[in-house]
Design a protein around this motif. Sequence first.
Motif, PDB file in Angstrom:
ATOM      1  N   TYR A 190       0.849  -1.202   0.000  1.00 55.13           N
ATOM      2  CA  TYR A 190       0.000   0.000   0.000  1.00 55.13           C
ATOM      3  C   TYR A 190       0.879   1.245   0.000  1.00 55.13           C
ATOM      4  O   TYR A 190       2.085   1.188   0.273  1.00 55.13           O
ATOM      5  CB  TYR A 190      -0.912   0.012   1.231  1.00 55.13           C
ATOM      6  CG  TYR A 190      -1.753  -1.239   1.370  1.00 55.13           C
ATOM      7  CD1 TYR A 190      -2.883  -1.431   0.592  1.00 55.13           C
ATOM      8  CD2 TYR A 190      -1.397  -2.236   2.279  1.00 55.13           C
ATOM      9  CE1 TYR A 190      -3.646  -2.586   0.705  1.00 55.13           C
ATOM     10  CE2 TYR A 190      -2.152  -3.394   2.406  1.00 55.13           C
ATOM     11  CZ  TYR A 190      -3.276  -3.564   1.619  1.00 55.13           C
ATOM     12  OH  TYR A 190      -4.016  -4.702   1.734  1.00 55.13           O
ATOM     13  N   ASP A 191       0.232   2.395  -0.272  1.00 60.65           N
ATOM     14  CA  ASP A 191       0.959   3.662  -0.237  1.00 60.65           C
ATOM     15  C   ASP A 191       0.652   4.479   1.012  1.00 60.65           C
ATOM     16  O   ASP A 191       1.128   5.612   1.163  1.00 60.65           O
ATOM     17  CB  ASP A 191       0.684   4.491  -1.495  1.00 60.65           C
ATOM     18  CG  ASP A 191      -0.788   4.829  -1.674  1.00 60.65           C
ATOM     19  OD1 ASP A 191      -1.583   4.609  -0.729  1.00 60.65           O
ATOM     20  OD2 ASP A 191      -1.166   5.300  -2.774  1.00 60.65           O
ATOM     21  N   ASN A 192      -0.154   3.901   1.924  1.00 58.63           N
ATOM     22  CA  ASN A 192      -0.479   4.588   3.179  1.00 58.63           C
ATOM     23  C   ASN A 192      -1.021   3.540   4.152  1.00 58.63           C
ATOM     24  O   ASN A 192      -1.218   2.373   3.785  1.00 58.63           O
ATOM     25  CB  ASN A 192      -1.505   5.693   2.934  1.00 58.63           C
ATOM     26  CG  ASN A 192      -1.468   6.775   4.005  1.00 58.63           C
ATOM     27  OD1 ASN A 192      -0.987   6.549   5.113  1.00 58.63           O
ATOM     28  ND2 ASN A 192      -1.973   7.958   3.670  1.00 58.63           N
ATOM     29  N   TYR A 193      -1.278   3.973   5.370  1.00 54.56           N
ATOM     30  CA  TYR A 193      -1.829   3.057   6.370  1.00 54.56           C
ATOM     31  C   TYR A 193      -3.227   2.601   5.967  1.00 54.56           C
ATOM     32  O   TYR A 193      -4.064   3.419   5.564  1.00 54.56           O
ATOM     33  CB  TYR A 193      -1.919   3.735   7.738  1.00 54.56           C
ATOM     34  CG  TYR A 193      -0.590   4.096   8.348  1.00 54.56           C
ATOM     35  CD1 TYR A 193       0.199   3.143   8.977  1.00 54.56           C
ATOM     36  CD2 TYR A 193      -0.127   5.409   8.299  1.00 54.56           C
ATOM     37  CE1 TYR A 193       1.424   3.488   9.537  1.00 54.56           C
ATOM     38  CE2 TYR A 193       1.093   5.759   8.862  1.00 54.56           C
ATOM     39  CZ  TYR A 193       1.861   4.792   9.470  1.00 54.56           C
ATOM     40  OH  TYR A 193       3.084   5.125  10.024  1.00 54.56           O
ATOM     41  N   ARG A 239      -3.489   1.356  10.886  1.00 54.15           N
ATOM     42  CA  ARG A 239      -3.496   2.552  11.726  1.00 54.15           C
ATOM     43  C   ARG A 239      -4.078   2.249  13.103  1.00 54.15           C
ATOM     44  O   ARG A 239      -3.557   2.701  14.130  1.00 54.15           O
ATOM     45  CB  ARG A 239      -4.287   3.670  11.043  1.00 54.15           C
ATOM     46  CG  ARG A 239      -4.249   4.998  11.788  1.00 54.15           C
ATOM     47  CD  ARG A 239      -5.012   6.066  11.012  1.00 54.15           C
ATOM     48  NE  ARG A 239      -4.402   6.353   9.723  1.00 54.15           N
ATOM     49  CZ  ARG A 239      -3.369   7.178   9.556  1.00 54.15           C
ATOM     50  NH1 ARG A 239      -2.848   7.803  10.596  1.00 54.15           N
ATOM     51  NH2 ARG A 239      -2.875   7.389   8.352  1.00 54.15           N
TER      52      ARG A 239
END
Length: 589
Positions: free
Chosen positions: A195-198, A203
């Motif tokens: 992925y490119d983020n949480y 999170r």
Amino acid sequence: MRQFLLTMAGVFAGLVLFFIGVPFLILSLIASAAHPAATPAKTVLALDLRRAMTDQEPDGVLPFTNRGLAVMSVVQALHRAEGDGRVKALFVRLPEGGMEPGEADELRLAFKHFRESGKPIIAHSQGLYSSGAIASTYMLGAAADQFWMQPGAPFQVTGMSMSDVFFKRFFDKYGVTADFEQRKEFKNAVNGYLYDNYTPAHREAETGWMTSVYDSATDAAAADRKKAPAQLRAVLEAGPYDAADAKTKGLIDHVGQVPEAEEAAIIQGGDGAKVVSVDDYISANKTVEASTVGQPVVAVVNAEGAIMTGPNEASFGAENANSDAIAGALQAAAKDSAVKAIVFRVSSPGGSDTASEQILAAVRAAKAQKPVVVSMGTYGASGGYWISSQASSIVAEPTTLTGSIGVFGGKFALGPALARFGVDLHDINVGGEYAGADSATQDFTPQQKAAFAAEIDRVYDGFIGRVAEGRHLSPDKVREIAKGRVWTGVDAKKWGLVDELGGFYQAVERAKVLAHLEGQTVRLKTVSIRRSPFDALAKAFGVDSTSLQTMATAARLFSDPRAQGLVHAMDQERLRAQGADVLAETPRF
């Protein structure tokens, strides 16, 4: 000709080992065996926590590989110092950055126990910088009788922060495919590749354990500074400050240079007190007290680092938890009639499932004969929890990172990315469809993907089953709290994954209760399967047994009786080290 060249290569390697490696080993052994100075009648122990730390003493047999500071060695030394009339006080140098929370928890318990024996602690900091779990470092300073800071030093204990790197867009740009399976959504070790983020689950999991660690550290610091937790957090989070501001706000006690703080500790020691490092105190007090001889024995078996198959190896870097060595130590402790219980010290974030299963099988076999109590350090997660799950009892620190009951696996498909740069990967496979599944040439085929996913499911289901059996929970309940999520010790206790919050000596007391030794004095004995110095040196220099035999022959050819005697002595040492060996014994707990 080929055999001649191989023989000459063996002779050369043997001679290099003999004339360079062996003298180095001998000098190291002599240095390590040098008798340390006696502990003065009035001693102030000095503990420098700015050094690199491990949870346990490295299980290397080459003296020059044992670097850094072992938390368990410090804890045991302070435990011994409590009853040592020569030790009057403790002077601590704090690190400038954050500490591993589990290590800080263990040391705080040792500090509090030391103070309860009537001996003061003076701690000094040259600055507390906003990095990682800095609240855990502050917690240790707050556990001292006097907390000093250097004039002008920063006090940046304002919270807890961490960063993760995400490669997804980079991979997409260059044609790299990260082809992984996760069980389940909280098993986020490979999320940075996917992925490119949480993700929401990622999170939630990280925010959850970070909040738990921060709250635990600040709650403990508040108790030691005699403040309400909410009040302390409000003051901390309004920072940063410098040392003078921190003193004004009641966060520390004194502002002064290192010599001033050290002198305050010496004054606590009394007239003529001498400063002795904890390292030197440990070296000077390695013998077993006569009063403990004949007492029941509690064996200590250690596991730190990534869990891997294989024996203990000589290491110049990070220690690994090798399954042959740990299982062998557990078996040896179980067979020893003098051992009444086993404390299994675990600080591992995981590793191989097959290595974990080998160790767990040894735990089960040992538990059938005597109690096995797990003491968790900084980590007891994934494979670290697998090997702990069926012990008689589990004791964890409040901030131990544990659980992570899940599994992941996969590969990087690099073929398309390399092709862009004129590098072509091609496979030749013989046999079934799955033969080329691990190839980096391309993604899994649908058939390979299905087979690999089924294997991941099998391992995950097995993990669930072992936890359910060991913790007396239903599989459905375990699935609810598993999903690969990391829990702190505090949260794991709420879910029934651990039995008690505390450190190593709480685990020892629990083992005594289970072994019906309440109120009795016991002797702790660390048990390990280890390599001899000869084998370890050979491994470190990459020399095989044939070359070692060549070395021995060369020594005899030189007709040097000292060399012959040394070879004979080391060979005897190698034979002696075939089985279980006691690395250390500590008295009276």
